[in-house]
Structures are given as C-alpha cells and as structure tokens.
Design a protein around this motif. Sequence first.
Motif, mmCIF file in Angstrom:
data_model
loop_
_atom_site.group_PDB
_atom_site.id
_atom_site.type_symbol
_atom_site.label_atom_id
_atom_site.label_comp_id
_atom_site.label_asym_id
_atom_site.label_seq_id
_atom_site.Cartn_x
_atom_site.Cartn_y
_atom_site.Cartn_z
ATOM 1 N N PRO A 185 0.818 -1.230 0.000
ATOM 2 C CA PRO A 185 0.000 0.000 0.000
ATOM 3 C C PRO A 185 0.844 1.270 0.000
ATOM 4 C CG PRO A 185 -0.843 -1.588 1.591
ATOM 5 C CD PRO A 185 0.476 -2.101 1.135
ATOM 6 N N GLN A 186 2.006 1.219 0.667
ATOM 7 C CA GLN A 186 2.869 2.388 0.737
ATOM 8 C C GLN A 186 3.711 2.517 -0.531
ATOM 9 O OE1 GLN A 186 3.024 -0.106 2.962
ATOM 10 N NE2 GLN A 186 2.056 0.705 4.821
ATOM 11 N N ILE A 187 3.871 3.740 -0.970
ATOM 12 C CA ILE A 187 4.719 3.966 -2.147
ATOM 13 C C ILE A 187 6.172 3.673 -1.799
ATOM 14 C CG2 ILE A 187 5.549 5.715 -3.774
ATOM 15 C CD1 ILE A 187 2.854 7.037 -3.622
ATOM 16 N N PHE A 188 6.568 4.010 -0.567
ATOM 17 C CA PHE A 188 7.926 3.743 -0.098
ATOM 18 C C PHE A 188 7.852 2.843 1.140
ATOM 19 C CE2 PHE A 188 7.890 8.057 -1.936
ATOM 20 C CZ PHE A 188 8.750 7.859 -3.010
ATOM 21 N N PRO A 189 7.634 1.542 0.959
ATOM 22 C CA PRO A 189 7.472 0.639 2.107
ATOM 23 C C PRO A 189 8.700 0.567 3.004
ATOM 24 C CG PRO A 189 7.739 -0.604 0.066
ATOM 25 C CD PRO A 189 7.557 0.834 -0.326
ATOM 26 N N PHE A 190 9.870 0.912 2.450
ATOM 27 C CA PHE A 190 11.102 0.881 3.232
ATOM 28 C C PHE A 190 11.267 2.140 4.078
ATOM 29 C CE2 PHE A 190 11.771 2.332 -1.114
ATOM 30 C CZ PHE A 190 12.274 3.614 -0.922
ATOM 31 N N TRP A 191 10.307 3.071 3.943
ATOM 32 C CA TRP A 191 10.367 4.338 4.678
ATOM 33 C C TRP A 191 9.055 4.490 5.445
ATOM 34 C CZ3 TRP A 191 11.561 9.634 1.891
ATOM 35 C CH2 TRP A 191 11.891 10.587 2.857
ATOM 36 N N PRO A 192 8.892 3.770 6.549
ATOM 37 C CA PRO A 192 7.605 3.713 7.250
ATOM 38 C C PRO A 192 7.131 5.044 7.808
ATOM 39 C CG PRO A 192 9.349 2.724 8.578
ATOM 40 C CD PRO A 192 9.931 2.974 7.223
ATOM 41 N N ASN A 193 8.047 5.961 8.056
ATOM 42 C CA ASN A 193 7.650 7.260 8.599
ATOM 43 C C ASN A 193 7.183 8.243 7.531
ATOM 44 O OD1 ASN A 193 8.271 6.503 11.263
ATOM 45 N ND2 ASN A 193 10.440 7.017 10.973
ATOM 46 N N PHE A 194 7.158 7.771 6.285
ATOM 47 C CA PHE A 194 6.681 8.609 5.173
ATOM 48 C C PHE A 194 5.398 7.975 4.649
ATOM 49 C CE2 PHE A 194 6.990 10.313 0.742
ATOM 50 C CZ PHE A 194 6.930 11.650 1.092
ATOM 51 N N PRO A 195 4.237 8.291 5.282
ATOM 52 C CA PRO A 195 2.976 7.558 5.017
ATOM 53 C C PRO A 195 2.263 7.983 3.741
ATOM 54 C CG PRO A 195 2.575 9.282 6.606
ATOM 55 C CD PRO A 195 4.044 9.361 6.273
ATOM 56 N N VAL A 196 2.935 7.845 2.603
ATOM 57 C CA VAL A 196 2.309 8.161 1.321
ATOM 58 C C VAL A 196 1.892 6.848 0.674
ATOM 59 C CG1 VAL A 196 2.594 9.233 -0.927
ATOM 60 C CG2 VAL A 196 3.717 10.229 1.073
ATOM 61 N N ARG A 197 0.594 6.726 0.406
ATOM 62 C CA ARG A 197 0.069 5.469 -0.105
ATOM 63 C C ARG A 197 -0.348 5.590 -1.572
ATOM 64 N NH1 ARG A 197 -2.000 1.628 3.620
ATOM 65 N NH2 ARG A 197 -1.278 2.043 5.735
ATOM 66 N N TRP A 198 -0.304 4.445 -2.247
ATOM 67 C CA TRP A 198 -0.749 4.400 -3.633
ATOM 68 C C TRP A 198 -2.219 4.783 -3.757
ATOM 69 C CZ3 TRP A 198 2.502 4.381 -7.445
ATOM 70 C CH2 TRP A 198 3.744 3.765 -7.315
ATOM 71 N N TYR A 199 -3.016 4.411 -2.735
ATOM 72 C CA TYR A 199 -4.452 4.698 -2.784
ATOM 73 C C TYR A 199 -4.705 6.209 -2.870
ATOM 74 C CZ TYR A 199 -9.414 4.536 -1.535
ATOM 75 O OH TYR A 199 -10.775 4.669 -1.534
ATOM 76 N N GLY A 200 -4.004 6.973 -2.024
ATOM 77 C CA GLY A 200 -4.152 8.424 -2.070
ATOM 78 C C GLY A 200 -3.676 8.995 -3.392
ATOM 79 N N LEU A 201 -2.558 8.460 -3.903
ATOM 80 C CA LEU A 201 -2.042 8.920 -5.185
ATOM 81 C C LEU A 201 -3.030 8.615 -6.301
ATOM 82 C CD1 LEU A 201 0.247 10.124 -6.875
ATOM 83 C CD2 LEU A 201 1.249 7.818 -7.025
ATOM 84 N N MET A 202 -3.673 7.454 -6.240
ATOM 85 C CA MET A 202 -4.650 7.080 -7.257
ATOM 86 C C MET A 202 -5.841 8.036 -7.261
ATOM 87 S SD MET A 202 -3.528 4.601 -9.039
ATOM 88 C CE MET A 202 -2.365 3.250 -9.036
#
Length: 339
Positions: free
Chosen positions: A13-30
């Motif tokens: 779900p996260q665009i950057f799964p290796f960066w958990p403190n950066f909560p940007v998700r594909w769903y929001g981007l979509m």
Amino acid sequence: MLAAIQFPSWLKPQIFPFWPNFPVRWYGLMYLVAFGIAYLLFRYQVRRKKLGFSDDDVGSFFMFGIVGLIIGARLFGTLIYDSFYLQKPWLIFWPFDSSGRFSGFAGMSFHGGVVGGFLGMMAYCIRHKRNLLEWTDLMAVSIPFGYTFGRLGNFINGELWGKVTTARWGMVFPNAKMFPVEFPWVQEIMAKTGVLAIGGNVNLPRHPSQLYEALFEGIVLGLLLWFTVRKKSPFHGFATGSFLAGYGFIRFILEYFREPDEALGYIIKFGNPDASIHLFSTPLNFSMGQLLCFLMIAAGALLIAFLSRSEKSKASLLAAAELERSRLNQSRKKLRRKR
C-alpha cells in the motif's frame, strides 16, 4: 495444480514501504490521478465546445465537487457501513489512529461520494448562476476513466475483495478472512483449487472484484459515455442520467461477485436467508451496495424521463407558437390584398 493466483507479495500500500515514517500510499495517489484525469477531460470539453468558461471557473467547480465528494463519501462509508461511528461520530473526520499516527480516511463510499459531489456542484452552480445539468453532464462523462484508478488503488491495498471462487483467475488476498477446513464447502473448494491450509484454516481464492470494477465501471462505461452519450446527447441532463443509470446497473451486477460488508451482510433476502456472504448461491439476496445501485438506476432513469418529457413539451409549445405566428402572417397578407 494450483488453480489460483497469489496476490503479488511485492505490491505494498505504501509507495515507499522501506520508509515507514513517510505515510504516502498508492491509494491516495490514485485518487489524485483520478481527480486529475476528470479535470483534464472536463476542461477539454469546455474548450472543444467553446463554452467560454475560464480555468478558474473549472477549478472552483471542481473544488466544490471534491469537497462535497469527500464529505459525502466519508459520511456514507462510516455511518452506513460501520456502527462504531454511530457511537463516536466525532471520529468520522479524525485521520489519526489511537496511537496518534496518521491513518487517513479509511472507509469511503462511492455512493456517498456521488451524493456529496452532486450537492457540492449544485452549490457552485447556484452561487455562480450556472446551468447545473450542463456542468454535471460534462462531469458525468469525465468521471469513469478517473474512477478506474480509484479501484486500482483498492486492489493495491488488497481490500474490497470478491467472493470465494474456483475460477482460474481467482486470487488469494493475504488479508482476506480465513475459513476452518472442517466445513464441507471449504474442502470442496480446496480440492478444486489446490490451496493448502495453514494451521486448520485456509485462505481461499476470491474474485478480484476491484479489477472487475476498474474495467467495467471505469473503462467500459467511460468509453460508452465518452464516444456515444457525449456526442449524441439530446438535452442537458441526459449524460448525467446516463451515468447514474449506467454505473448503477453495472455495479449492481458486479456486486454479485463482491463480498458484502460482513457487519451488514445481505440487506434483503428473497432467496436463501442463510446463504453465506462469502459464496454466490442466489441472485435474490441483495447487499447494501445493490440497494444503493438500484436507487442510482431509478434516479438516472427518472431524470432522463422527466427531462425528455419536458423537452417534448417545450418542442410542442414552440411548434404551436410557430404555427400561430404563421397563421397571423397569413391573415396579415390577406388583409393587405383586400386593401
């Protein structure tokens, strides 16, 4: 032989799964992509038809619509589908979990978004004295292509999966409900699909209903509206009604493949009242989504019927006025001849 597809493990779900403190998700981007596509298609129509609306006009209209959409989608998604928010309504627009971490607005309803978005667009048109149906027609044929990306966002999240299936394109979603293997129907599906149990429970393949919706409610409906309805719309409001009825019909059918909300189950049970929500067993049990789709179909059909009748009445009045004008002209000519 395994007759099921495993949900891609690399899809997060996260665009950057290796960066958990950066909560940007594909769903929001979509969602942003969906809004962007609808905006560009709307503006294209404004320029192509030379309607004279500025980019600021279009931007303001979209802002009213988006705000209404988010409010409506969130209210429907929480108050109708989750009783928790009936007890704590102040949390409806609180985008943080119990630990204070940003969680976004999980739980949005498309039907609520339609209602809220329409009210937002209506507010704009009333305030700026625009023709509401003219503007909603432009929006109606622009929405489906963007909507496709919203459903792709659901798929990436691994949510809103469909009912259990033995189809070869059935997919095992990692977060789907697991079933005890002692149930006979579970054993039957395991035998047909080759899916193995884990500790007495098994995760069975489901219809990838998010992809069905992306294809049919998005691309197919979008093509029909854009290349047929948009070009041959006989009056303002026709495209709006066509979108409501068309989406409602397609979604009503696809709801048979999508698992109903477990807290609600089937709302109307004309078929087997004990039918499982996890399997398709009767077409006579209807989910909340299907009831809302039925209302969309009825609203779209009634809107087209009412506007069609209104247009025919206007045409009759114009024809009568033209006939009367012709008679007056003939009478005047006769008077002149007599003189």
